[in-house]
Design a protein around this motif. Sequence first.
Motif, PDB file in Angstrom:
ATOM      1  N   GLY A  33       0.856  -1.175   0.000  1.00  0.00           N
ATOM      2  CA  GLY A  33       0.000   0.000   0.000  1.00  0.00           C
ATOM      3  C   GLY A  33       0.892   1.224   0.000  1.00  0.00           C
ATOM      4  N   VAL A  34       0.350   2.353  -0.418  1.00  0.00           N
ATOM      5  CA  VAL A  34       1.108   3.597  -0.395  1.00  0.00           C
ATOM      6  C   VAL A  34       0.618   4.414   0.800  1.00  0.00           C
ATOM      7  N   LEU A  35       1.487   4.586   1.783  1.00  0.00           N
ATOM      8  CA  LEU A  35       1.149   5.293   3.013  1.00  0.00           C
ATOM      9  C   LEU A  35       1.369   6.793   2.920  1.00  0.00           C
ATOM     10  N   THR A  36       2.377   7.178   2.151  1.00  0.00           N
ATOM     11  CA  THR A  36       2.712   8.594   2.030  1.00  0.00           C
ATOM     12  C   THR A  36       2.998   8.928   0.576  1.00  0.00           C
ATOM     13  N   GLU A  37       2.878  10.211   0.263  1.00  0.00           N
ATOM     14  CA  GLU A  37       3.181  10.689  -1.082  1.00  0.00           C
ATOM     15  C   GLU A  37       3.755  12.092  -0.955  1.00  0.00           C
ATOM     16  N   ILE A  38       4.902  12.304  -1.569  1.00  0.00           N
ATOM     17  CA  ILE A  38       5.535  13.621  -1.553  1.00  0.00           C
ATOM     18  C   ILE A  38       5.794  14.050  -2.988  1.00  0.00           C
ATOM     19  N   ASP A  39       5.200  15.142  -3.383  1.00  0.00           N
ATOM     20  CA  ASP A  39       5.427  15.746  -4.694  1.00  0.00           C
ATOM     21  C   ASP A  39       6.592  16.720  -4.523  1.00  0.00           C
ATOM     22  N   MET A  40       7.789  16.291  -4.902  1.00  0.00           N
ATOM     23  CA  MET A  40       8.989  17.096  -4.681  1.00  0.00           C
ATOM     24  C   MET A  40       8.944  18.421  -5.426  1.00  0.00           C
ATOM     25  N   ARG A  41       8.436  18.425  -6.642  1.00  0.00           N
ATOM     26  CA  ARG A  41       8.367  19.679  -7.404  1.00  0.00           C
ATOM     27  C   ARG A  41       7.513  20.684  -6.648  1.00  0.00           C
ATOM     28  N   ALA A  42       6.326  20.257  -6.224  1.00  0.00           N
ATOM     29  CA  ALA A  42       5.420  21.153  -5.510  1.00  0.00           C
ATOM     30  C   ALA A  42       6.013  21.594  -4.178  1.00  0.00           C
ATOM     31  N   ALA A  43       6.629  20.658  -3.456  1.00  0.00           N
ATOM     32  CA  ALA A  43       7.210  20.993  -2.153  1.00  0.00           C
ATOM     33  C   ALA A  43       8.338  22.005  -2.289  1.00  0.00           C
ATOM     34  N   ALA A  46       6.916  25.385  -3.237  1.00  0.00           N
ATOM     35  CA  ALA A  46       6.227  26.007  -2.112  1.00  0.00           C
ATOM     36  C   ALA A  46       7.212  26.538  -1.071  1.00  0.00           C
ATOM     37  N   LYS A  47       8.280  25.805  -0.812  1.00  0.00           N
ATOM     38  CA  LYS A  47       9.213  26.182   0.250  1.00  0.00           C
ATOM     39  C   LYS A  47      10.322  27.120  -0.209  1.00  0.00           C
ATOM     40  N   LEU A  48      10.756  26.971  -1.456  1.00  0.00           N
ATOM     41  CA  LEU A  48      11.878  27.773  -1.942  1.00  0.00           C
ATOM     42  C   LEU A  48      11.474  28.838  -2.953  1.00  0.00           C
ATOM     43  N   GLY A  49      10.325  28.650  -3.600  1.00  0.00           N
ATOM     44  CA  GLY A  49       9.868  29.612  -4.596  1.00  0.00           C
ATOM     45  C   GLY A  49      10.755  29.650  -5.820  1.00  0.00           C
ATOM     46  N   ASP A  50      10.532  30.642  -6.656  1.00  0.00           N
ATOM     47  CA  ASP A  50      11.347  30.881  -7.851  1.00  0.00           C
ATOM     48  C   ASP A  50      11.486  29.669  -8.761  1.00  0.00           C
TER      49      ASP A  50
END
Length: 136
Positions: A33-43, A46-50
Amino acid sequence: MTEAQVALTTTVTTDFDDAVARARAALAGQGFGVLTEIDMRAALNAKLGDGAGDEVGDYLILGACNPGFARKAVHSYPQIGVLLPCNVVVRRAPGAEAVTIDAMNPALMVQVTAEPALTEIATEVGALLQAALDNL
């Protein structure tokens, strides 16, 4: 002990969303099963901008878990939780046509912990992850 390769890898020629759907289905077919999902591009955006995340392209981390094997691993070595779940990365570099799917090699758990009781579990989980990749 020999050094374990970090990831089990395959490449598919399809669009990113299809590769993600196929990876999820292949994992489910092997009992994960997939417990977690992280979209690195979006993260990163969102955190670094630009457009920081745009540099990595499409990059999704799926935290996959096979409950039966996770239970055995925790019973054998309680600290194993720091290495769980097994990460599966679906990634496509900017401008690339192919999508790469990497699954954490469970043999790393044995190498990092030096716990012999994890060897059989890692071998079985590795075979299941490889089967999932082979089904892509």
